[in-house]
Design an enzyme around this catalytic site. Structure first.
Site, PDB file in Angstrom:
ATOM      1  N   GLY A   1       0.739 -57.659  13.586  1.00  0.00           N
ATOM      2  CA  GLY A   1       0.937 -57.112  12.253  1.00  0.00           C
ATOM      3  C   GLY A   1       0.996 -58.250  11.254  1.00  0.00           C
TER       4      GLY A   1
ATOM      5  N   HIS B   1      14.279 -43.005   5.321  1.00  0.00           N
ATOM      6  CA  HIS B   1      13.415 -42.998   4.136  1.00  0.00           C
ATOM      7  C   HIS B   1      13.451 -41.614   3.504  1.00  0.00           C
ATOM      8  CE1 HIS B   1      10.054 -43.590   1.448  1.00  0.00           C
ATOM      9  NE2 HIS B   1       9.877 -44.816   1.881  1.00  0.00           N
TER      10      HIS B   1
ATOM     11  N   SER C   1       4.638 -42.449   0.255  1.00  0.00           N
ATOM     12  CA  SER C   1       5.073 -43.734  -0.281  1.00  0.00           C
ATOM     13  C   SER C   1       6.166 -43.599  -1.328  1.00  0.00           C
ATOM     14  CB  SER C   1       3.877 -44.454  -0.904  1.00  0.00           C
ATOM     15  OG  SER C   1       4.301 -45.577  -1.639  1.00  0.00           O
TER      16      SER C   1
ATOM     17  N   ARG D   1      16.789 -46.404  -1.071  1.00  0.00           N
ATOM     18  CA  ARG D   1      16.447 -45.359  -0.120  1.00  0.00           C
ATOM     19  C   ARG D   1      17.663 -44.694   0.517  1.00  0.00           C
ATOM     20  NH1 ARG D   1      11.310 -48.489   2.749  1.00  0.00           N
ATOM     21  NH2 ARG D   1       9.890 -48.194   0.981  1.00  0.00           N
TER      22      ARG D   1
ATOM     23  N   HIS E   1      12.804 -44.485   9.448  1.00  0.00           N
ATOM     24  CA  HIS E   1      11.658 -45.267   8.984  1.00  0.00           C
ATOM     25  C   HIS E   1      11.652 -46.713   9.485  1.00  0.00           C
ATOM     26  CE1 HIS E   1       8.423 -46.622   6.463  1.00  0.00           C
ATOM     27  NE2 HIS E   1       9.200 -47.380   5.707  1.00  0.00           N
TER      28      HIS E   1
ATOM     29  N   GLU F   1       9.963 -57.420  11.156  1.00  0.00           N
ATOM     30  CA  GLU F   1      10.941 -56.374  11.440  1.00  0.00           C
ATOM     31  C   GLU F   1      11.638 -56.575  12.778  1.00  0.00           C
ATOM     32  OE1 GLU F   1      11.196 -51.454  11.426  1.00  0.00           O
ATOM     33  OE2 GLU F   1       9.262 -52.452  11.254  1.00  0.00           O
TER      34      GLU F   1
ATOM     35  N   LEU G   1       6.710 -55.797   3.682  1.00  0.00           N
ATOM     36  CA  LEU G   1       5.493 -56.611   3.641  1.00  0.00           C
ATOM     37  C   LEU G   1       5.818 -58.025   3.174  1.00  0.00           C
ATOM     38  CD1 LEU G   1       2.992 -54.035   2.057  1.00  0.00           C
ATOM     39  CD2 LEU G   1       3.481 -54.467   4.472  1.00  0.00           C
TER      40      LEU G   1
END
Length: 648
Positions: free
Chosen positions: A43, A267, A285, A338, A409, A433, A449
């Protein structure tokens, strides 16, 4: 016993990373060719790390569970990536990004790591633009920004609703260049089964070829785990089906401490569960909260009629709608973090105001935005997300409000690492992560990200060199030694044991039951009684799994059921540790909400006097409770106070 040493450099916060780089040990170009590095995961964190290390001149082996790095789960991150460029000139700065991240994590993250993350965020944008990542731009050609939860500035760079995909293609292009050059050797369709230690250092891994079923040995001077999070322990989550926590869990059982396992993110913007046969959930999103307004009917009778299918949301008058986030948090409104938005949605549904056939949903409405901006603007910003929603739900979100509900999430917890991203096992590093380091008890949107690329491009290439500098005279590792024999035999023994059970119940049936235990008792709301029950139920379920699971097929060749069984065996242990960690932490913070610890207004209530630390758990053996170590969190540059999203 390993002593926790976070290795935080001395000096002012803003100078720590600069001073570290100035004084770190380096490996000269000729010696880099003598050193082998294994990277597990492709990733953003793993792909960027492998590409960067290969370009530096190290011999890199990179392992991908998918058939191509382009299918890594980073592709699913839709909304954007944070950076402190301050292009909108709205008051952003490196310090403000740092502050928002620590506050968003409810003051349970390490200051030095978070500041470094904010500091290198601007370099990430420059790197990705140079790679050709097609970030959205304003009419004049400058990079555009939008807002995400937990911030009063617009700092999120994006590529429509495909940001993760575009960033991953950038990392993939950099990785492909090194593969073509020969500095990186790519192994696809491999899953790491265990890490191999030689004289206490990580010196290799055992992987299973998912096509042939063969076990393979690979040695190196250091190993990097970038294998993502463990949200699939809940069965239903927004994670890809191949996303799993097994690599991290195997490292934990070899001596790497596990940090804050109970910190998982709910989330708020997911498509609600719509049947008993789903295998995963779909994320809408967080970027949609820029223009969408979240509401439920004010009147319970309206909610009940919607649930019965006799009333449509478009038929509810404006004065009969409760825009509850705007009502409760006027400063941040629909862009609260969130964890706050998720709990608020749950509270409204628990009070009987939920919508949809189950009553476990709230509305995300774009009517006002379409009237204000025009449908063409909304379509340009979110068109692919709207299309995905309509395909799944069979409703047109331009005409009918979206239905959303919280779901599992992201994993803020993970392998404990120091400032160098090294675990408590020398030579074993963890990025993205897979580690615990940057988000505390709640991750702000668009920061995953940022962390993945920060770790891969700008942190690990430095810190790995610091470790490898005294390893240049260690010869390339042969894999026919006793250490590799022992670990491979252990892996094969687990596979043989699973087939030997030959029970009557499927792997998925066990996983669904585990997921229900986790969601009911270790999910959005937790309490002492529920957590104690979860621990007992998981132990009972694990015993039943090992006496009645059925793994069909053969040990050799492709066998997806075996893959799932191996991962579930780890989840049945990890789930128990998550519950024990949640039980031990007698406070509410971020995504960890203990019902016993809440303010008069129902918000999370921390206990800073007793719980301002990282929980780092040490594996003590199969039938022995894990041992808790505590890394104190010391805040010298931020005032620790109750989070407030009602005012600025």
């Amino acid at each position: 016993m390993t002593k926790l040493d976070s290795k935080i450099p001395k000096g002012p916060l803003a100078e720590k990373w600069t001073n570290y780089k100035a004084k770190q040990n380096l490996v000269n170009p000729a010696n880099k060719r003598k050193v082998d590095v294994i990277v597990v995961g492709t990733g953003l964190a793993g792909g960027a790390a492998a590409a960067s290390l290969g370009e530096l001149g190290f011999n890199v082996k990179v392992f991908c569970i998918q058939d191509s790095p382009r299918r890594a789960h980073s592709i699913a991150a839709q909304g954007g990536i944070n950076a402190a460029k301050n292009y909108p000139n709205d008051g952003d700065s490196v310090y403000r990004l740092f502050y928002d991240t620590v506050k968003g994590g409810d003051y349970r993250a390490r200051e030095a790591n978070v500041y470094r993350l904010a500091e290198v965020s601007n370099n990430i944008i420059d790197q990705c633009v140079a790679q050709g990542v097609p970030f959205a731009r304003e009419y004049g050609g400058l990079l555009d920004n939008r807002s995400f939860g937990g911030a009063l500035v617009s700092r999120t760079f994006y590529a429509r609703g495909q940001t993760g995909q575009q960033l991953l293609l950038g990392a993939y292009s950099a990785l492909s260049k090194e593969v073509n050059k020969g500095s990186v050797e790519m192994y696809t369709r491999r899953e790491m089964m265990d890490v191999v230690l030689v004289d206490g250092r990580a010196r290799g891994i055992i992987v299973r070829n998912l096509v042939t079923g063969e076990l393979e040995r690979h040695g190196a001077h250091a190993v990097v785990l970038a294998t993502g999070g463990y949200g699939n322990v809940f069965f239903l989550s927004t994670n890809a089906m191949t996303s799993n926590g097994s690599a991290a869990w195997k490292a934990y059982k070899k001596g790497a401490y596990f940090g804050n396992p109970c910190f998982v993110q709910i989330h708020p913007t997911c498509i609600p569960v719509h049947g008993d046969y789903q295998s995963k959930l779909t994320l809408m999103s967080e970027s949609l909260r820029n223009d969408g307004r979240i509401w439920v009917p004010k009147k319970k009778e309206d909610a009940e009629r919607i649930q019965a299918g006799t009333l449509k949301p478009t038929e509810i008058a404006e004065e009969d709608r409760d825009y509850y986030l705007e009502r409760r948090y006027p400063a941040f409104g629909n862009l609260v973090p969130r964890d706050v938005a998720s709990r608020a949605a749950k509270e409204r549904c628990d009070e009987g105001h939920g919508v949809g056939s189950t009553g476990l949903a709230v509305y995300l409405d774009f009517k006002d935005a379409i009237e204000r901006l025009g449908k063409h603007v909304i379509e340009a910003r979110y068109g692919n997300l709207f299309q995905m929603y309509e395909k799944i739900v069979d409703e047109n979100p331009y005409e009918t409000p979206m239905m959303i509900y919280p779901a599992i999430h992201y994993s803020m917890g993970g392998i404990w690492v120091d400032y160098e991203l090294q675990t408590t096992i020398p030579g074993l590093f963890a990025g993205g992560e897979a580690n615990f380091s940057d988000h505390g008890a709640n991750r702000l949107g668009a920061s995953a990200l940022m962390q993945g690329l920060s770790d891969g491009y700008f942190v690990l290439p430095y810190t790995l060199q610091n470790y490898l500098a005294d390893q240049i005279n260690v010869p390339h590792f042969e894999t026919d030694g006793e250490a590799f024999d022992a670990v491979e035999n252990e892996v094969q023994g687990t596979i043989d044991k699973l087939f030997a059970v030959n029970g009557k119940q499927t792997v998925d049936s066990f996983h669904k039951r585990l997921g229900l235990i986790m969601w009911d008792h270790v999910g959005m709301a937790r309490n002492k009684e529920g957590l104690e029950k979860a621990i007992k139920d998981i132990i009972t379920l694990r015993k039943e799994f090992w006496t009645d699971v059925k793994v069909p097929g053969e040990k050799t060749g492709m066998n997806v059921e075996l893959e799932k069984a191996l991962r579930l065996a780890d989840y049945l242990e990890l789930g128990e540790l998550m519950a024990r960690d949640a039980l031990d932490r007698n406070e509410s913070c971020g995504g960890h909400f203990r019902e016993e610890y809440r303010t008069e207004e129902g918000e999370a209530m921390r206990d800073d006097e007793n719980f301002t630390y990282v929980s780092a758990w040490e594996y003590m053996g199969e039938d022995t409770p894990a041992k808790l170590h505590k890394e104190p969190l010391i805040y010298e540059n931020i005032e620790v106070k109750q989070r407030n999203y009602k005012t600025a």
